[in-house]
Design a protein around this motif. Structure first.
Motif, PDB file in Angstrom:
ATOM      1  N   LEU A  28      30.554  45.388  36.250  1.00 33.82           N
ATOM      2  CA  LEU A  28      30.768  45.160  37.684  1.00 33.82           C
ATOM      3  C   LEU A  28      29.475  45.375  38.453  1.00 33.82           C
ATOM      4  O   LEU A  28      29.087  44.562  39.298  1.00 33.82           O
ATOM      5  N   ARG A  29      28.791  46.465  38.159  1.00 36.21           N
ATOM      6  CA  ARG A  29      27.558  46.780  38.886  1.00 36.21           C
ATOM      7  C   ARG A  29      26.473  45.759  38.582  1.00 36.21           C
ATOM      8  O   ARG A  29      25.633  45.453  39.425  1.00 36.21           O
ATOM      9  N   THR A  58      44.432  47.452  36.438  1.00 37.06           N
ATOM     10  CA  THR A  58      44.756  46.021  36.429  1.00 37.06           C
ATOM     11  C   THR A  58      43.493  45.186  36.231  1.00 37.06           C
ATOM     12  O   THR A  58      43.475  44.230  35.439  1.00 37.06           O
ATOM     13  N   CYS A  59      42.427  45.550  36.947  1.00 41.79           N
ATOM     14  CA  CYS A  59      41.169  44.807  36.822  1.00 41.79           C
ATOM     15  C   CYS A  59      40.629  44.889  35.403  1.00 41.79           C
ATOM     16  O   CYS A  59      40.141  43.894  34.852  1.00 41.79           O
ATOM     17  N   LEU A  63      42.219  45.927  45.833  1.00 42.72           N
ATOM     18  CA  LEU A  63      42.171  47.175  46.586  1.00 42.72           C
ATOM     19  C   LEU A  63      42.368  47.003  48.088  1.00 42.72           C
ATOM     20  O   LEU A  63      42.327  47.975  48.824  1.00 42.72           O
ATOM     21  N   THR A  64      42.545  45.786  48.544  1.00 42.98           N
ATOM     22  CA  THR A  64      42.827  45.591  49.960  1.00 42.98           C
ATOM     23  C   THR A  64      44.238  45.037  50.102  1.00 42.98           C
ATOM     24  O   THR A  64      44.711  44.277  49.262  1.00 42.98           O
ATOM     25  N   VAL A  65      44.874  45.440  51.162  1.00 37.02           N
ATOM     26  CA  VAL A  65      46.254  45.008  51.393  1.00 37.02           C
ATOM     27  C   VAL A  65      46.218  43.864  52.401  1.00 37.02           C
ATOM     28  O   VAL A  65      45.798  44.048  53.533  1.00 37.02           O
ATOM     29  N   ASN A  66      46.598  42.689  51.967  1.00 34.44           N
ATOM     30  CA  ASN A  66      46.521  41.520  52.837  1.00 34.44           C
ATOM     31  C   ASN A  66      47.740  41.343  53.730  1.00 34.44           C
ATOM     32  O   ASN A  66      47.718  40.574  54.670  1.00 34.44           O
ATOM     33  N   GLY A 104      29.773  38.970  42.282  1.00 37.37           N
ATOM     34  CA  GLY A 104      30.482  37.909  41.577  1.00 37.37           C
ATOM     35  C   GLY A 104      31.985  38.047  41.609  1.00 37.37           C
ATOM     36  O   GLY A 104      32.548  38.832  42.375  1.00 37.37           O
ATOM     37  N   PRO A 105      32.670  37.275  40.762  1.00 37.58           N
ATOM     38  CA  PRO A 105      34.135  37.276  40.785  1.00 37.58           C
ATOM     39  C   PRO A 105      34.754  38.616  40.428  1.00 37.58           C
ATOM     40  O   PRO A 105      35.865  38.904  40.862  1.00 37.58           O
ATOM     41  N   MET A 106      34.057  39.438  39.661  1.00 35.07           N
ATOM     42  CA  MET A 106      34.633  40.753  39.323  1.00 35.07           C
ATOM     43  C   MET A 106      34.820  41.589  40.580  1.00 35.07           C
ATOM     44  O   MET A 106      35.846  42.237  40.769  1.00 35.07           O
ATOM     45  N   LEU A 107      33.814  41.565  41.438  1.00 35.00           N
ATOM     46  CA  LEU A 107      33.912  42.340  42.674  1.00 35.00           C
ATOM     47  C   LEU A 107      35.003  41.765  43.574  1.00 35.00           C
ATOM     48  O   LEU A 107      35.772  42.496  44.192  1.00 35.00           O
TER      49      LEU A 107
END
Lengths: 288, 207
Positions: free
Chosen positions: A60-61, A43-44, A76-79, A66-69
């Motif tokens: 990304l690295r 998705t990213c 990748l986190t479940v809110n 920034g916004p990519m991270l």
């Protein structure tokens, strides 16, 4: 070398990515999470100007914080939160932490002032109300000790929802039926509202955990739940949040973090303590 | 007994009394009570006039928790003056101070590059090892490049090993030759050889 069709991630790519993500967030994805991770990376990449994992990961690295991270972390986190989430920590609170707190404060009958518990961030209230339910139903000292439960969050909208305390079926699916009947009222459209007695017992606050001045009014908490939030902060903000939590706690007080979080990576001011139910952090008793 | 509501419901951000002035907080950095010193140090965020006095206390503060709070406040400035004032402690004989300062510098991506050249040229190779540790955590787009330079150029095997260790989390197959060259440059150093040999299978994708 194995790879997945969607992202083209090789096993080596996945390991490098998992190490990078762990380093940046403290969240570790084992090989068993491969499908979950691959889908979200895909998705990213689709949302980015890059065509391949290699190009996306290199960018990304390079951009790092920034916004990519941030997009990656969001993916990748479940809110989602819900009642009795990660309740092994509530087990630890009941079986080990509360007895230790009472003993440290002189024991039942001699304790001065209430036992204070803080849920920060409390989001829409599931966590502080879960604590209340577990105490009322499962702590044999609840009739002998005063307990204050506080919930705090930076977001006024979620606090308004926490105050209203009305939840959908998905949110309450782990609440035992007997508890539902006892502490919730059906309010229509598949929603259930927490009983007024519990709602009125939980004090809600709006506060930014990184704001030292605002956090000064939080004092002498015996137990703090601060789960799944420090991972969203940069290192400096995490340090300040940790310092503010330390200031909010009574010496010897207990701090629960999310299962993927580690205070050791943020600040050495807390003492890690291994309980039968898992790791918890304590404000050292030697410190004032 | 049971669940009780706090007697006076509070609205922390609205009802909060004015905090002590920076001048008072500064004077409290000498308070015999470490908790008071800790709270004063945290309260000095946003008071740039307090920076010189706080920097002067970094090397003499004996309570590690107070030191942590001072470093948290100082690191938020992320200026060259603060980075320079902290970097001198990387050569300290006290491991706790060295490590705490390194952790703080790793959170200062704007200013740390300004002190990097002098750290890379430090005659004490332990300072250069600490520098590699900082670069491992520094969120800066050039961090990888600086570590590569350390691996290629530093004359001490411990520094090169430290830089390799710092590089590994973000290393790719592109870095394999770099590691092989480092191993060849220090063929008699067992720790460096072990570090490279342990990393190569992952980077090359071979067992």
């Amino acid at each position: 070398m194995a790879s997945t069709a969607a992202t083209g991630l090789s096993d080596g790519d996945f390991i490098r990515f998992a190490e990078y993500f762990y380093k940046r967030t403290g969240i570790h994805f084992a090989a068993g999470k491969r499908y979950f991770v691959d889908k979200r990376i895909d998705t990213c990449i689709r949302n980015s100007p890059y065509d391949t994992f290699a190009a996306w990961f290199a960018a990304l690295r390079t951009s790092d914080q920034g916004p990519m991270l941030q997009e990656l972390i969001n993916q990748l986190t479940v809110n989602e939160t819900y009642f009795l989430r990660e309740d092994y920590q509530f087990d630890a609170m009941l079986s080990t932490v509360l007895p230790n707190v009472l003993a440290a404060r002189g024991g039942v009958g001699r304790i001065v002032g209430p036992v204070k518990i803080l849920s920060l961030p409390c989001s829409t209230g599931e966590e502080p109300y879960s604590i209340a339910l577990r105490l009322l139903e499962e702590w044999d000292q609840i009739d002998h000790v005063d307990v204050e439960i506080h919930g705090a969050d930076i977001d006024s909208e979620v606090l308004a929802k926490a105050a209203h305390a009305s939840y959908g079926e998905r949110s309450v699916q782990r609440v035992p039926k007997a508890w539902m009947n006892k502490y919730f009222a059906a309010v229509g459209a598949g929603r259930y509202q927490v009983d007024e007695g519990i709602r009125s017992a939980v004090t809600l606050h709006k506060v930014n955990i990184c704001d030292t001045a605002a956090m000064r009014s939080f004092r002498d908490f015996d137990i703090v739940f601060c789960r799944n939030v420090l991972i969203y902060f940069d290192e400096l903000s995490s340090r300040r949040a940790a310092e503010n939590l330390y200031g909010a706690m009574r010496p010897g007080g207990y701090l629960f973090l999310g299962h993927s979080e580690s205070m050791s990576r943020i600040s050495p001011i807390f003492t890690p303590t291994r309980l039968p139910e898992g790791l918890v952090y304590q404000r050292p008793t030697g410190a004032k | 007994m049971g669940l009780v509501r706090k007697q006076a419901p509070q609205e922390p951000e609205e009802a909060l009394p004015e905090g002590p002035s920076a001048e008072i907080l500064l004077s409290r950095l000498d308070d015999p009570d470490p908790d008071r010193r800790r709270e004063s140090a945290l309260g000095l965020v946003g008071a740039p006039e307090a920076v010189p006095a706080m920097l002067a206390r970094v090397g003499v503060e004996e309570d590690p928790r107070v030191l942590e709070s001072m470093l948290t406040t100082l690191a938020a400035y992320d200026t060259e003056d603060v980075a320079g004032g902290l970097a001198v402690h990387l050569a300290s004989d006290e491991a706790g101070l060295r490590t705490a300062v390194a952790a703080a510098l790793a959170t200062m991506p704007r200013s740390f590059p300004a002190v990097l050249p002098s750290l890379l040229a430090a005659p004490d190779h332990d300072v250069r090892v600490m520098t590699a540790m900082i670069l491992a955590d520094l969120q800066h787009p050039e961090a990888h490049t600086w570590l590569v330079r350390m691996i290629c150029q530093d004359p001490h095997p411990n520094v090169v090993t430290g830089a390799i260790d710092a590089l590994l989390p973000s290393a790719t197959t592109d870095d394999v030759q770099l590691l092989l060259d480092a191993r060849e440059r220090f063929p008699d150093d067992p720790f460096l050889r072990f570090t490279v040999n342990a990393a190569l299978p992952r980077l090359t994708g071979t067992p």
